[in-house]
Design an enzyme around this catalytic site. Structure first.
Site, PDB file in Angstrom:
ATOM      1  CE1 TYR A 251      15.948 -54.217 -56.417  1.00 50.14           C
ATOM      2  CE2 TYR A 251      14.445 -54.686 -54.601  1.00 50.14           C
ATOM      3  CZ  TYR A 251      14.689 -54.117 -55.830  1.00 50.14           C
ATOM      4  OH  TYR A 251      13.696 -53.444 -56.485  1.00 50.14           O
TER       5      TYR A 251
ATOM      6  CE  LYS B  25      14.932 -49.621 -56.411  1.00 47.08           C
ATOM      7  NZ  LYS B  25      15.091 -49.268 -57.857  1.00 47.08           N
TER       8      LYS B  25
HETATM    9  N1  LIG Z   1       9.082 -55.661 -60.048  1.00 44.65           N
HETATM   10  C1  LIG Z   1       8.692 -55.178 -58.881  1.00 44.65           C
HETATM   11  O1  LIG Z   1       7.836 -55.763 -58.193  1.00 44.65           O
HETATM   12  C2  LIG Z   1       9.263 -53.888 -58.378  1.00 44.65           C
HETATM   13  C3  LIG Z   1      10.223 -53.174 -59.071  1.00 44.65           C
HETATM   14  N2  LIG Z   1      10.705 -51.988 -58.557  1.00 44.65           N
HETATM   15  C4  LIG Z   1      11.705 -51.191 -59.281  1.00 44.65           C
HETATM   16  O2  LIG Z   1      11.199 -50.883 -60.565  1.00 44.65           O
HETATM   17  C5  LIG Z   1      12.267 -50.766 -61.502  1.00 44.65           C
HETATM   18  C6  LIG Z   1      11.953 -51.610 -62.718  1.00 44.65           C
HETATM   19  O3  LIG Z   1      11.811 -52.950 -62.278  1.00 44.65           O
HETATM   20  P1  LIG Z   1      11.270 -54.107 -63.228  1.00 44.65           P
HETATM   21  O4  LIG Z   1      10.707 -53.525 -64.455  1.00 44.65           O
HETATM   22  O5  LIG Z   1      10.469 -54.998 -62.392  1.00 44.65           O
HETATM   23  O6  LIG Z   1      12.633 -54.865 -63.544  1.00 44.65           O
HETATM   24  P2  LIG Z   1      13.218 -55.340 -64.932  1.00 44.65           P
HETATM   25  O7  LIG Z   1      14.401 -56.169 -64.606  1.00 44.65           O
HETATM   26  O8  LIG Z   1      12.161 -55.953 -65.761  1.00 44.65           O
HETATM   27  O9  LIG Z   1      13.657 -53.979 -65.594  1.00 44.65           O
HETATM   28  C7  LIG Z   1      14.855 -53.344 -65.291  1.00 44.65           C
HETATM   29  C8  LIG Z   1      15.478 -52.865 -66.594  1.00 44.65           C
HETATM   30  O10 LIG Z   1      16.709 -52.231 -66.287  1.00 44.65           O
HETATM   31  C9  LIG Z   1      17.654 -52.644 -67.255  1.00 44.65           C
HETATM   32  N3  LIG Z   1      18.991 -52.573 -66.713  1.00 44.65           N
HETATM   33  C10 LIG Z   1      19.559 -53.381 -65.802  1.00 44.65           C
HETATM   34  N4  LIG Z   1      20.825 -53.031 -65.600  1.00 44.65           N
HETATM   35  C11 LIG Z   1      21.067 -51.969 -66.402  1.00 44.65           C
HETATM   36  C12 LIG Z   1      22.201 -51.171 -66.636  1.00 44.65           C
HETATM   37  N5  LIG Z   1      23.354 -51.405 -66.028  1.00 44.65           N
HETATM   38  N6  LIG Z   1      22.080 -50.169 -67.501  1.00 44.65           N
HETATM   39  C13 LIG Z   1      20.928 -49.933 -68.174  1.00 44.65           C
HETATM   40  N7  LIG Z   1      19.838 -50.663 -67.989  1.00 44.65           N
HETATM   41  C14 LIG Z   1      19.904 -51.673 -67.119  1.00 44.65           C
HETATM   42  C15 LIG Z   1      17.283 -54.077 -67.579  1.00 44.65           C
HETATM   43  O11 LIG Z   1      17.818 -54.477 -68.828  1.00 44.65           O
HETATM   44  C16 LIG Z   1      15.781 -54.027 -67.552  1.00 44.65           C
HETATM   45  O12 LIG Z   1      15.243 -53.786 -68.822  1.00 44.65           O
HETATM   46  C17 LIG Z   1      13.538 -51.186 -60.770  1.00 44.65           C
HETATM   47  O13 LIG Z   1      14.262 -50.038 -60.428  1.00 44.65           O
HETATM   48  C18 LIG Z   1      13.019 -51.896 -59.521  1.00 44.65           C
HETATM   49  O14 LIG Z   1      13.916 -51.753 -58.439  1.00 44.65           O
HETATM   50  C19 LIG Z   1      10.238 -51.484 -57.386  1.00 44.65           C
HETATM   51  C20 LIG Z   1       9.302 -52.152 -56.674  1.00 44.65           C
HETATM   52  C21 LIG Z   1       8.721 -53.393 -57.103  1.00 44.65           C
HETATM   53  C1  LIG Z   2       7.924 -68.986 -50.165  1.00 44.58           C
HETATM   54  C2  LIG Z   2       7.540 -69.034 -51.629  1.00 44.58           C
HETATM   55  C3  LIG Z   2       6.513 -70.107 -51.833  1.00 44.58           C
HETATM   56  O1  LIG Z   2       5.419 -69.872 -52.610  1.00 44.58           O
HETATM   57  C4  LIG Z   2       7.053 -67.697 -52.084  1.00 44.58           C
HETATM   58  C5  LIG Z   2       8.207 -66.807 -52.476  1.00 44.58           C
HETATM   59  C6  LIG Z   2       7.657 -65.512 -52.943  1.00 44.58           C
HETATM   60  C7  LIG Z   2       8.765 -64.508 -53.241  1.00 44.58           C
HETATM   61  C8  LIG Z   2       9.509 -64.958 -54.475  1.00 44.58           C
HETATM   62  C9  LIG Z   2       8.155 -63.119 -53.365  1.00 44.58           C
HETATM   63  C10 LIG Z   2       7.434 -62.725 -52.071  1.00 44.58           C
HETATM   64  C11 LIG Z   2       7.498 -61.208 -51.991  1.00 44.58           C
HETATM   65  C12 LIG Z   2       8.146 -60.775 -53.295  1.00 44.58           C
HETATM   66  C13 LIG Z   2       8.843 -59.427 -53.322  1.00 44.58           C
HETATM   67  C14 LIG Z   2       7.887 -58.303 -52.944  1.00 44.58           C
HETATM   68  O2  LIG Z   2       6.768 -58.316 -53.784  1.00 44.58           O
HETATM   69  C15 LIG Z   2       8.562 -56.946 -53.022  1.00 44.58           C
HETATM   70  C16 LIG Z   2       9.517 -56.701 -54.095  1.00 44.58           C
HETATM   71  C17 LIG Z   2       9.874 -55.422 -54.369  1.00 44.58           C
HETATM   72  C18 LIG Z   2      10.870 -55.095 -55.293  1.00 44.58           C
HETATM   73  O3  LIG Z   2      11.336 -53.961 -55.355  1.00 44.58           O
HETATM   74  C19 LIG Z   2      11.386 -56.140 -56.212  1.00 44.58           C
HETATM   75  C20 LIG Z   2      10.617 -57.429 -56.169  1.00 44.58           C
HETATM   76  C21 LIG Z   2      10.237 -57.847 -54.751  1.00 44.58           C
HETATM   77  C22 LIG Z   2      11.556 -58.025 -53.968  1.00 44.58           C
HETATM   78  C23 LIG Z   2       9.412 -59.153 -54.755  1.00 44.58           C
HETATM   79  C24 LIG Z   2      10.281 -60.349 -55.217  1.00 44.58           C
HETATM   80  C25 LIG Z   2       9.582 -61.696 -55.045  1.00 44.58           C
HETATM   81  C26 LIG Z   2       9.097 -61.929 -53.612  1.00 44.58           C
HETATM   82  C27 LIG Z   2      10.277 -62.017 -52.678  1.00 44.58           C
END
Ligand SMILES: NC(=O)C1=CN([C@@H]2O[C@H](COP(=O)(O)OP(=O)(O)OC[C@H]3O[C@@H](n4cnc5c(N)ncnc54)[C@H](O)[C@@H]3O)[C@@H](O)[C@H]2O)C=CC1
Ligand SMILES: C[C@@H](CO)CCC[C@@H](C)[C@H]1CC[C@H]2[C@@H]3[C@H](O)CC4=CC(=O)CC[C@]4(C)[C@H]3CC[C@]12C
Length: 403
Positions: free
Chosen positions: A196, A200
């Site tokens: 992952y 990214k």
């Molecule tokens: N959730 C988090 O804490 C973080 C997320 N991100 C980034 O933010 C973005 C959005 O993440 P989230 O909303 O959390 O994830 P999510 O899984 O809820 O949303 C991702 C979306 O992309 C769509 N998708 C996946 N594969 C696809 C494909 N082949 N073609 C078209 N659409 C596709 C999925 O159906 C989904 O709706 C991602 O790029 C992720 O890497 C970055 C940092 C933290």
């Molecule tokens: C040891 C466990 C007992 O409670 C706790 C496990 C927590 C993990 C599932 C999360 C800890 C840190 C998270 C990640 C972090 O917030 C940064 C992220 C950035 C992204 O781009 C995608 C999500 C994630 C990797 C996020 C995922 C969940 C954790 C690993």
């Protein structure tokens, strides 16, 4: 701050799967009132936005935010592998919302969606640190999908591209070095082993290197990347999982990582707002913003992952047992390794993907916090939601999930 309206209901949305040879199918939404819209009728509505991954956790908030905060919006294209039912309930006011079911790994589907768009916000991706998808699939979606988006922009003359990157592009690294209150210029040994963060990092590089490329019509492409830390808020699946686990364990969770390990977290509404603002300002400030990266930040407090989650789960009746980890560190490492082994052994039969594995444990155990004002300096970003408001909204959502 924090005075965003509630999500509106009403309206209808025309959805359609793209035929390779066709451009987007679209439909004009009914004018069912613009209670949430910031649109000023005096301003010309001329812009076409495309949001890839627009039906995901962050994507939904970005779509809602664009409808409220981009008065120049004429058409909003929401591109996703899986279209969500809430799209049909959007109150888009005068804006045409086009739902496109498509796959970013399919260049022709991406091209058809990008054609005629002025701005692309690319956030479609596989967010998988639990071993659900293969590393090849993660690479295909996150890296090759991003390449397809860039090439489509070049081909069709789309000049502005905002990419949702991640803090994971920087760290935590495989050595567990802390990143403490760092900013975009803080030196850090970024070493990735997991698919992952690798994907990214590669995708972010593609986006930044594409800045300045000549697009159709002869003008340069302007790109930037936003790097959220761990996002929380309404719709956050992992928060929901922790809540359910807490309920199963008799309204308790057990502390397993030291409270001294701090994690950067950011509210989904603020991440969405930062995307909208960055997209709006790229045009005016292309010299300054083009090719830049920005951490996503707000006033959420620095806490351990578990203590931070308790800010929401606590008011929902779950308590965190232990002021120190209740399990010795070596045992946790063993359990994480055992989970990885089980995943591998069971793979031919079923998908075993628990929250705890060596990678997520390493993440949870490593301090990673950001402290920066770069987005404020470059494009005037201020969080839209205060910590109190972000917390209130998230608690209300957690309470409703089991209701
Ligand atoms: N959730 C988090 O804490 C973080 C997320 N991100 C980034 O933010 C973005 C959005 O993440 P989230 O909303 O959390 O994830 P999510 O899984 O809820 O949303 C991702 C979306 O992309 C769509 N998708 C996946 N594969 C696809 C494909 N082949 N073609 C078209 N659409 C596709 C999925 O159906 C989904 O709706 C991602 O790029 C992720 O890497 C970055 C940092 C933290
Ligand atoms: C040891 C466990 C007992 O409670 C706790 C496990 C927590 C993990 C599932 C999360 C800890 C840190 C998270 C990640 C972090 O917030 C940064 C992220 C950035 C992204 O781009 C995608 C999500 C994630 C990797 C996020 C995922 C969940 C954790 C690993």
């Amino acid at each position: 701050m924090g005075q965003e309206e509630e999500q509106a209901e009403g309206g209808r949305c025309v959805t359609g799967r793209l035929a390779p040879s066709r451009q987007v199918s679209s439909g004009q939404l009914g004018h069912t009132g613009t209670g949430c819209s910031m649109a000023d009728p005096a301003q010309t509505q001329e812009l076409v936005y495309l949001v890839t991954g627009g039906c995901g956790f962050l994507g939904e908030h970005v779509v809602q935010m664009l409808l409220r905060r981009e008065p120049r919006l004429r058409e909003l294209r929401v591109f996703d592998l899986h279209l969500s039912p809430w799209l049909e309930k959007l109150d888009a006011g005068p804006v045409r919302v086009t739902a496109i079911q498509g796959d970013v790994t399919q260049a022709h589907e991406v091209e058809a969606a990008v054609a005629g768009a002025h701005v692309v916000i690319h956030m479609a991706g596989l967010v998988d640190v639990f071993g659900r998808a293969s590393s090849e699939t993660i690479h295909m979606v996150n890296v090759e999908g991003t390449r397809n988006v860039i090439e489509a922009c070049v081909r069709w003359g789309t000049r502005f591209l905002v990419y949702t990157s991640s803090m994971e592009v920087v760290g935590p690294n495989t050595k567990g070095h802390p990143f403490y209150r760092g900013n975009e210029d803080t030196p850090y040994e970024a070493v990735h082993a997991h698919p992952y963060p690798c994907s990214k990092a590669l995708a972010e590089r593609l986006v930044l290197e594409a800045n300045g490329r000549e697009v159709r019509g002869g003008l340069p492409l302007v790109t930037c990347a936003l790097r959220p830390t761990g996002i929380y808020g309404e719709g956050h699946q992992i928060m929901r999982d922790f809540y359910r686990q807490g309920l199963r364990l008799g309204s308790r969770l057990f502390r397993v990582v030291p409270a001294s390990v701090e994690h950067g977290r950011v509210y989904v509404g603020n991440v969405a707002w930062m995307h909208v603002l960055a997209a709006q300002e790229l045009e005016r400030r292309e010299g300054l913003m083009g090719g830049q990266v920005y951490f996503c930040y707000d006033s959420s407090p620095y806490k351990s992952y578990e203590d931070f989650n308790m800010e929401f789960l606590g008011p929902c009746g779950v308590r965190l047992v232990g002021t120190r980890p209740v399990v010795p560190s070596w045992l946790l490492v063993l359990l994480a390794a055992l989970n990885a082994l089980l995943q591998w052994l069971l793979r031919p039969l079923l998908l075993y993907a628990p929250l705890l594995n060596p990678y997520t444990l390493a993440m949870a155990k490593t301090t990673f916090t950001v402290s920066t004002t770069k987005a404020q300096q470059h494009f005037g970003y201020e969080p839209l939601f205060s910590w109190e408001e972000s917390r209130r909204r998230t608690i209300r959502w957690v309470q409703a999930t089991e209701g």
